[in-house]
Design a protein around this motif. Sequence first.
Motif, PDB file in Angstrom:
ATOM      1  N   SER A 171       0.781  -1.195   0.760  1.00 39.56           N
ATOM      2  CA  SER A 171      -0.012  -0.208   0.540  1.00 39.56           C
ATOM      3  C   SER A 171       1.157   1.307   0.749  1.00 39.56           C
ATOM      4  CB  SER A 171      -0.790  -0.094   0.957  1.00 39.56           C
ATOM      5  OG  SER A 171      -1.148   1.169   1.206  1.00 39.56           O
ATOM      6  N   ILE A 172       0.573   2.126  -1.054  1.00 37.80           N
ATOM      7  CA  ILE A 172       1.712   3.710  -1.114  1.00 37.80           C
ATOM      8  C   ILE A 172       0.815   4.409   0.323  1.00 37.80           C
ATOM      9  CG2 ILE A 172       1.589   5.665  -2.433  1.00 37.80           C
ATOM     10  CD1 ILE A 172       3.139   3.357  -3.707  1.00 37.80           C
ATOM     11  N   SER A 173      -0.190   3.590   0.982  1.00 35.55           N
ATOM     12  CA  SER A 173      -0.402   4.616   2.116  1.00 35.55           C
ATOM     13  C   SER A 173       0.052   4.434   3.150  1.00 35.55           C
ATOM     14  CB  SER A 173      -2.589   4.340   2.395  1.00 35.55           C
ATOM     15  OG  SER A 173      -3.071   4.700   1.515  1.00 35.55           O
ATOM     16  N   SER A 174       1.033   3.033   3.765  1.00 35.85           N
ATOM     17  CA  SER A 174       1.702   3.358   4.996  1.00 35.85           C
ATOM     18  C   SER A 174       3.071   3.798   4.897  1.00 35.85           C
ATOM     19  CB  SER A 174       1.974   1.198   4.958  1.00 35.85           C
ATOM     20  OG  SER A 174       2.801   1.011   3.187  1.00 35.85           O
ATOM     21  N   ILE A 175       3.787   4.729   3.186  1.00 36.73           N
ATOM     22  CA  ILE A 175       4.723   4.979   3.206  1.00 36.73           C
ATOM     23  C   ILE A 175       4.081   5.863   3.627  1.00 36.73           C
ATOM     24  CG2 ILE A 175       6.434   5.541   1.410  1.00 36.73           C
ATOM     25  CD1 ILE A 175       5.806   3.437  -0.493  1.00 36.73           C
ATOM     26  N   SER A 176       2.679   6.695   2.807  1.00 34.24           N
ATOM     27  CA  SER A 176       2.614   8.340   3.067  1.00 34.24           C
ATOM     28  C   SER A 176       2.353   8.261   4.888  1.00 34.24           C
ATOM     29  CB  SER A 176       1.468   8.590   2.493  1.00 34.24           C
ATOM     30  OG  SER A 176       1.405   8.352   0.902  1.00 34.24           O
ATOM     31  N   PHE A 177       2.755   7.087   5.536  1.00 39.22           N
ATOM     32  CA  PHE A 177       1.805   7.349   6.908  1.00 39.22           C
ATOM     33  C   PHE A 177       3.714   7.704   7.313  1.00 39.22           C
ATOM     34  CE2 PHE A 177       2.308   4.912  11.158  1.00 39.22           C
ATOM     35  CZ  PHE A 177       1.291   5.528  11.919  1.00 39.22           C
ATOM     36  N   ILE A 178       3.956   6.790   6.506  1.00 37.46           N
ATOM     37  CA  ILE A 178       5.833   6.141   7.962  1.00 37.46           C
ATOM     38  C   ILE A 178       6.621   7.674   7.452  1.00 37.46           C
ATOM     39  CG2 ILE A 178       8.072   5.341   7.037  1.00 37.46           C
ATOM     40  CD1 ILE A 178       6.548   3.342   6.711  1.00 37.46           C
ATOM     41  N   PHE A 179       6.361   8.401   6.424  1.00 37.96           N
ATOM     42  CA  PHE A 179       6.598  10.114   5.995  1.00 37.96           C
ATOM     43  C   PHE A 179       6.478  10.965   6.304  1.00 37.96           C
ATOM     44  CE2 PHE A 179       5.956  13.907   3.523  1.00 37.96           C
ATOM     45  CZ  PHE A 179       7.367  14.362   3.775  1.00 37.96           C
ATOM     46  N   THR A 180       4.683  10.745   7.216  1.00 37.58           N
ATOM     47  CA  THR A 180       4.364  11.890   8.053  1.00 37.58           C
ATOM     48  C   THR A 180       4.653  11.841   9.701  1.00 37.58           C
ATOM     49  OG1 THR A 180       2.577  11.814   6.225  1.00 37.58           O
ATOM     50  CG2 THR A 180       1.675  12.997   8.817  1.00 37.58           C
ATOM     51  N   PHE A 181       4.751  10.521   9.648  1.00 38.81           N
ATOM     52  CA  PHE A 181       4.873  10.155  10.772  1.00 38.81           C
ATOM     53  C   PHE A 181       6.389  10.671  11.371  1.00 38.81           C
ATOM     54  CE2 PHE A 181       6.780   7.749  14.991  1.00 38.81           C
ATOM     55  CZ  PHE A 181       5.048   8.310  15.229  1.00 38.81           C
ATOM     56  N   ILE A 182       7.402  10.586  10.557  1.00 36.52           N
ATOM     57  CA  ILE A 182       8.659  10.900  10.402  1.00 36.52           C
ATOM     58  C   ILE A 182       9.117  12.384  10.408  1.00 36.52           C
ATOM     59  CG2 ILE A 182      11.311  11.233   9.153  1.00 36.52           C
ATOM     60  CD1 ILE A 182      10.577   8.262   8.504  1.00 36.52           C
ATOM     61  N   PHE A 183       7.992  13.430   9.264  1.00 38.83           N
ATOM     62  CA  PHE A 183       8.069  14.661   9.527  1.00 38.83           C
ATOM     63  C   PHE A 183       7.249  15.301  10.596  1.00 38.83           C
ATOM     64  CE2 PHE A 183       5.774  18.777   8.712  1.00 38.83           C
ATOM     65  CZ  PHE A 183       6.983  19.249   7.436  1.00 38.83           C
ATOM     66  N   LEU A 184       5.632  14.802  11.175  1.00 35.54           N
ATOM     67  CA  LEU A 184       5.753  14.790  13.162  1.00 35.54           C
ATOM     68  C   LEU A 184       6.751  14.520  13.877  1.00 35.54           C
ATOM     69  CD1 LEU A 184       2.237  14.277  11.751  1.00 35.54           C
ATOM     70  CD2 LEU A 184       2.846  16.221  11.752  1.00 35.54           C
ATOM     71  N   THR A 185       7.664  13.718  13.506  1.00 39.11           N
ATOM     72  CA  THR A 185       8.935  13.567  14.554  1.00 39.11           C
ATOM     73  C   THR A 185       9.277  14.944  15.015  1.00 39.11           C
ATOM     74  OG1 THR A 185       8.150  11.137  14.544  1.00 39.11           O
ATOM     75  CG2 THR A 185      10.172  12.109  15.951  1.00 39.11           C
ATOM     76  N   VAL A 186      10.276  15.418  13.916  1.00 38.56           N
ATOM     77  CA  VAL A 186      11.188  16.501  13.501  1.00 38.56           C
ATOM     78  C   VAL A 186      10.233  17.882  13.807  1.00 38.56           C
ATOM     79  CG1 VAL A 186      12.289  16.963  11.919  1.00 38.56           C
ATOM     80  CG2 VAL A 186      12.129  14.799  11.186  1.00 38.56           C
TER      81      VAL A 186
END
Length: 135
Positions: free
Chosen positions: A62-77
């Motif tokens: 799922s591309i959404s899983s990649i979107s979730f990981i990207f968003t989570f990393i961005f929010l963490t930073v």
Amino acid sequence: MEKALKVSAGLINNIHDFIIYISSAMGLSLTDKGLHFWTIGVIGLVLFLVADKIFRRLAKWSISSISFIFTFIFLTVLVFGLEIEQKITGRGNMEFADIVSGLWGFIVLFVVYLIVIGAVYLVKRLYNRKKHKLS
């Protein structure tokens, strides 16, 4: 939070000193810029290779899983940056609990989003199934 940053900074400084020691022992005369060039370059390439392998597998699912990981990393930073900014400016308290709370907010709202998407998918599927039975 401040203590965690100091421990992290100390760890990074020790690793920095160790790399300088090793490079000097190997006869390399690296400047600080050269050290950063090679160290961050190698870390970045290794991180890319690992992320690429993981994301290629996730993309099959799922591309959404990649979107979730990207968003989570961005929010963490972002939340770390916000807390550091609070420490620098003195506006608000720099607390690790704020970081955790912010990230939990994203996770909870994301779960709600998944439930809504799942419900819409289920309703559409049931509607289409019923529509085909009537035809």
